[in-house]
Design a protein around this motif. Sequence first.
Motif, PDB file in Angstrom:
ATOM      1  N   ASP A 119       4.445  -8.041  -4.092  1.00 12.22           N
ATOM      2  CA  ASP A 119       4.826  -7.745  -2.891  1.00 12.22           C
ATOM      3  C   ASP A 119       3.837  -6.582  -2.284  1.00 12.22           C
ATOM      4  N   ALA A 120       4.053  -5.866  -1.282  1.00 16.86           N
ATOM      5  CA  ALA A 120       3.447  -4.831  -0.481  1.00 16.86           C
ATOM      6  C   ALA A 120       4.540  -4.511   0.509  1.00 16.86           C
ATOM      7  N   THR A 121       4.341  -3.186   0.405  1.00 21.41           N
ATOM      8  CA  THR A 121       5.101  -2.145   1.866  1.00 21.41           C
ATOM      9  C   THR A 121       4.397  -1.012   2.340  1.00 21.41           C
ATOM     10  N   LEU A 122       5.106  -0.954   3.185  1.00 26.08           N
ATOM     11  CA  LEU A 122       4.470   0.483   3.663  1.00 26.08           C
ATOM     12  C   LEU A 122       5.542   1.571   3.815  1.00 26.08           C
ATOM     13  N   VAL A 123       4.357   2.329   3.665  1.00 25.31           N
ATOM     14  CA  VAL A 123       4.820   3.997   3.018  1.00 25.31           C
ATOM     15  C   VAL A 123       4.301   4.507   4.911  1.00 25.31           C
ATOM     16  N   ASN A 124       5.422   5.232   5.095  1.00 24.84           N
ATOM     17  CA  ASN A 124       4.613   5.770   5.832  1.00 24.84           C
ATOM     18  C   ASN A 124       4.785   7.418   5.450  1.00 24.84           C
ATOM     19  N   VAL A 125       3.806   8.261   5.907  1.00 24.41           N
ATOM     20  CA  VAL A 125       3.225   9.747   5.702  1.00 24.41           C
ATOM     21  C   VAL A 125       3.176  10.755   6.994  1.00 24.41           C
ATOM     22  N   HIS A 126       4.040  11.812   6.693  1.00 25.16           N
ATOM     23  CA  HIS A 126       3.997  12.740   8.397  1.00 25.16           C
ATOM     24  C   HIS A 126       2.750  13.694   7.997  1.00 25.16           C
ATOM     25  N   SER A 127       1.673  13.669   7.723  1.00 29.28           N
ATOM     26  CA  SER A 127       0.621  15.052   7.557  1.00 29.28           C
ATOM     27  C   SER A 127      -0.615  13.611   6.856  1.00 29.28           C
ATOM     28  N   GLU A 128      -1.393  14.648   7.041  1.00 30.06           N
ATOM     29  CA  GLU A 128      -2.805  13.994   6.696  1.00 30.06           C
ATOM     30  C   GLU A 128      -3.207  13.839   5.646  1.00 30.06           C
ATOM     31  N   LYS A 129      -3.566  13.281   4.830  1.00 34.74           N
ATOM     32  CA  LYS A 129      -3.891  12.261   3.367  1.00 34.74           C
ATOM     33  C   LYS A 129      -4.854  11.581   3.015  1.00 34.74           C
ATOM     34  N   GLU A 130      -5.350  11.508   1.836  1.00 29.57           N
ATOM     35  CA  GLU A 130      -7.099  11.618   1.665  1.00 29.57           C
ATOM     36  C   GLU A 130      -6.384   9.568   1.913  1.00 29.57           C
ATOM     37  N   GLY A 131      -6.923   9.273   2.794  1.00 29.87           N
ATOM     38  CA  GLY A 131      -6.973   7.693   2.438  1.00 29.87           C
ATOM     39  C   GLY A 131      -5.514   6.636   3.112  1.00 29.87           C
ATOM     40  N   ALA A 132      -5.338   7.551   3.973  1.00 33.70           N
ATOM     41  CA  ALA A 132      -3.780   7.103   4.479  1.00 33.70           C
ATOM     42  C   ALA A 132      -4.565   6.082   6.031  1.00 33.70           C
ATOM     43  N   ALA A 133      -4.412   5.770   6.697  1.00 36.86           N
ATOM     44  CA  ALA A 133      -4.416   5.284   7.993  1.00 36.86           C
ATOM     45  C   ALA A 133      -3.615   4.670   8.951  1.00 36.86           C
ATOM     46  N   PRO A 134      -3.824   3.779  10.659  1.00 37.06           N
ATOM     47  CA  PRO A 134      -2.313   3.271  11.131  1.00 37.06           C
ATOM     48  C   PRO A 134      -1.968   2.241  10.520  1.00 37.06           C
ATOM     49  N   THR A 135      -0.805   1.600  11.095  1.00 33.24           N
ATOM     50  CA  THR A 135       0.161   0.546  10.341  1.00 33.24           C
ATOM     51  C   THR A 135      -0.213  -0.268  11.360  1.00 33.24           C
ATOM     52  N   PHE A 136       0.028  -0.660  10.725  1.00 33.18           N
ATOM     53  CA  PHE A 136      -0.185  -2.644  12.000  1.00 33.18           C
ATOM     54  C   PHE A 136       1.301  -2.253  12.894  1.00 33.18           C
ATOM     55  N   LYS A 137       2.134  -1.063  11.972  1.00 28.85           N
ATOM     56  CA  LYS A 137       3.991  -1.397  13.026  1.00 28.85           C
ATOM     57  C   LYS A 137       3.745   0.168  13.483  1.00 28.85           C
ATOM     58  N   ARG A 138       2.809   0.432  13.815  1.00 30.07           N
ATOM     59  CA  ARG A 138       2.352   2.002  14.725  1.00 30.07           C
ATOM     60  C   ARG A 138       2.655   3.061  14.010  1.00 30.07           C
ATOM     61  N   GLY A 139       2.649   2.777  12.948  1.00 29.13           N
ATOM     62  CA  GLY A 139       2.996   4.183  12.161  1.00 29.13           C
ATOM     63  C   GLY A 139       1.849   4.894  11.239  1.00 29.13           C
ATOM     64  N   TYR A 140       1.039   5.732  10.057  1.00 32.35           N
ATOM     65  CA  TYR A 140       0.448   5.867   9.445  1.00 32.35           C
ATOM     66  C   TYR A 140       0.861   5.943   8.434  1.00 32.35           C
ATOM     67  N   GLY A 141      -0.121   6.042   7.095  1.00 32.33           N
ATOM     68  CA  GLY A 141       0.302   6.175   5.223  1.00 32.33           C
ATOM     69  C   GLY A 141      -0.292   4.962   4.909  1.00 32.33           C
TER      70      GLY A 141
END
Length: 85
Positions: free
Chosen positions: A5-27
């Motif tokens: 299973d895969a899931t999206l985990v959103n973050v609210h600040s710059e984190k190493e390895g985080a990137a924009p998601t297909f659902k227009r989030g970031y994480g």
Amino acid sequence: MIDIDATLVNVHSEKEGAAPTFKRGYGFHPLTAWIDHGRAGGGQCAAIMLRAGNAGANTAADHQQIIGQALDQVGLGAPRPRSGP
């Protein structure tokens, strides 16, 4: 049975390895492998692969790697034939 299973985990600040998601989030978009999920919905996490938010949900190479890690976790990690080039 191994449940992948895969899931999206959103973050609210710059984190190493985080990137924009297909659902227009970031994480992040981690991929997990679960063993013995059963009817009750319990189960044990066998492996987690941390991935950037823009990682594909159906990337075959990632699925092969996490299944291999899950099999190693339960003692079935004997050498397996490699597929592809």
